[in-house]
Design a protein around this motif. Structure first.
Motif: not given
Length: 524
Positions: A84, A219, A86-88
């Protein structure tokens, strides 16, 4: 109450919430149908004593699986927050650390499972059932559960994207596959407990494959490699999992211990009777879980976005609505308990309706607060609840051992101990602690439980004389007709009198579109 604008229009949640809600009820319908049909099937093919060993195996497995289940909850929280935000990079470390950790624990527990399966016949004094079949039942159910645990990192990816409906479809496939294999094996070969274990093992392998495929479809940006294992993530996940584990130990002491005590103290036949009632109790408990589970990623997402006022609004509305919603099935099951037992397993078991009433009288207040448990999990405040749950579990253990002996209540004493300890933990402690975590007045979450309790009381008060007057026979059609009439009146009163306008708008906004379009305006 006032519903914040952000809560009234949750970002990106409506479509997935509707799908999740629909799939949750589909899963419940399957579990309900299977649960109702499988008991007489097992009793007819295996006998009552042998049937009593099956829920014993599944409940005992729950104890061994505690560590892996607690890891799953911790993985879901951290992975949801990573995605949520956006910390890949963080998501990659969390996912692979979780996968390695769960795999290692599964390998570690495999010999433990075999050992427990070996000792089971002697521990429970099972002498009238073939020892080999009992061993294979326990061993294969355990191994199937370990395989299922490997799903957790992949399931967490779908959970983080609020794709709970995918996990539900997999669970439906698992249940239908297991039952289908059992029926097929019983038709081909002589019915045996070992075939039940084999079916659960095959179904677990199938569900793992499906989970991996769907997870990567949702994903696929997270690379799968042990090189991304992180000691920091390991300790962070396991630290949270440790307290969740303690909480789950207490929860299982509450929810599963009574069945073990009844089997141990009163024999497998009594255990089979108690298991029948617990199936009905667990169905109601599962309905609540299906309703509240769709809220988990919403809570975590709002926490990740630091929308704390919205979390409070969500908590108040959830407790009130869950209590009101659950009062209806709890009330109907209480009222029709003799007829349900007669239709389901035979008139000779109708006397167990008193046991059903014992467990269901305080249940509405107990289940109404379950969304609050998710709320303080989102804040990572699980230490105190874990200790309280352990205390409640130990209280259940002590009372379950004392009440049957002192007062001669038999398995009714075990049931009273169970429901009293669960009520103290849920209805008394959980609302107070959730209010403390969220920084609101202590009474903030007690008040929303009152409408559900009053709804249950009104259903029982109005329905019991009605059923007596109508002299409803043990007929599914008659029960369905009267239940439908009671439900329509109850829902109309709740929707038009109990719920506020903003709450009705919120409920309509999250219902699946085909359903919301067909709900009459006078009802919602």
């Amino acid at each position: 109450m006032r519903v914040s604008p952000e809560f009234a229009h949750p970002p990106d949640f409506k479509r997935e919430f509707s799908r999740n809600l629909t799939s949750n009820f589909a899963l419940f319908a399957v579990n309900l149908l299977v649960g109702l049909l499988v008991v007489p099937f097992y009793i007819d093919t295996l006998g009552l004593a042998a049937y009593g060993v099956i829920p014993l195996a599944t409940s005992f497995t729950s104890y061994v699986m505690l560590i892996l289940d607690s890891l799953n909850v911790a993985i879901s929280r951290y992975l949801t927050i990573n995605i949520q935000r956006s910390d890949l990079s963080g998501a990659t470390r969390t996912f692979n650390t979780a996968l390695v950790t769960v795999g290692a624990f599964a390998l570690l527990f495999a010999p433990v499972a075999v050992g427990i399966a070996t000792l089971t016949p002697d521990f429970f004094r099972i002498t009238d059932i073939e020892r080999t079949s009992v061993f294979f039942l326990f061993a294969l159910v355990f191994l199937g559960a370990l395989i299922t645990a490997l799903r957790s990192p992949f399931s967490a990816v779908m959970y983080a994207h609020n794709k709970i409906h995918y996990n539900n479809y997999i669970s439906i496939t698992y249940t239908l596959a297991a039952i289908g294999i059992i029926v097929a094996l019983f038709a081909i070969e002589t019915p045996s407990l070992s075939y039940v274990g084999l079916a659960y093992l095959i179904a677990a392998l199938l569900s793992l494959i499906l989970t991996i495929i769907l997870s990567r479809a949702v994903y696929n940006r997270i690379p799968i490699s042990a090189s991304h294992f992180s000691k920091y993530e390991f300790f962070r996940i396991t630290d949270l999992a440790r307290w969740i584990l303690i909480d789950q130990i207490g929860t299982l002491l509450l929810l599963q211990l009574s069945l073990i005590i009844v089997n141990r103290a009163f024999g497998t036949a009594a255990g089979g009777e108690y298991a029948m009632v617990m199936i009905l109790f667990n169905l109601l408990w599962s309905i609540t879980g299906l309703i509240t589970s769709v809220l988990s990623p919403v809570y975590y997402t709002y926490y990740a976005r630091r929308s704390f006022a919205t979390i409070h609004d969500l908590s108040v509305v959830s407790v009130k609505c869950v209590g009101l919603a659950m009062a209806l099935p709890i009330g109907l099951m209480s009222l029709f308990s003799p007829q349900i037992l007669t239709i389901w397993v035979g008139e000779e078991f109708a006397h167990l309706s008193l046991l059903i009433w014992t467990l269901l009288l305080p249940l509405t207040a107990i289940v109404a607060v379950r969304p609050l448990i998710i709320s303080y999990a989102a804040y990572n405040r699980v230490r105190v609840p874990a200790l309280v749950t352990i205390a409640a579990g130990l209280l259940n253990l002590v009372l379950a051992l004392v009440l049957p002996r002192i007062y001669g209540l038999g398995m009714y004493g075990v049931a009273i101990a169970f429901i009293l300890a669960l009520w103290l933990r849920n209805a008394v402690f959980v609302p107070w602690y959730a209010a403390k975590v969220q920084g609101v007045p202590a009474a903030a979450f007690y008040m929303p439980t009152i409408p559900g309790f009053l709804g249950y009381a009104a259903l029982v008060a109005a329905g019991y004389p009605l059923i007596s007057i109508l002299s409803v026979p043990a007929s599914i059609a008659d029960i369905a007709l009267v239940s439908a009439a009671i439900s329509i009146v109850y829902l109309a009163v709740v929707a038009r009198v109990v719920l506020t306008g903003p709450e009705r708008d919120l409920i309509r906004s999250v219902l699946p579109s085909p359903i919301s379009r067909r709900v009459p305006s006078w009802l919602l």
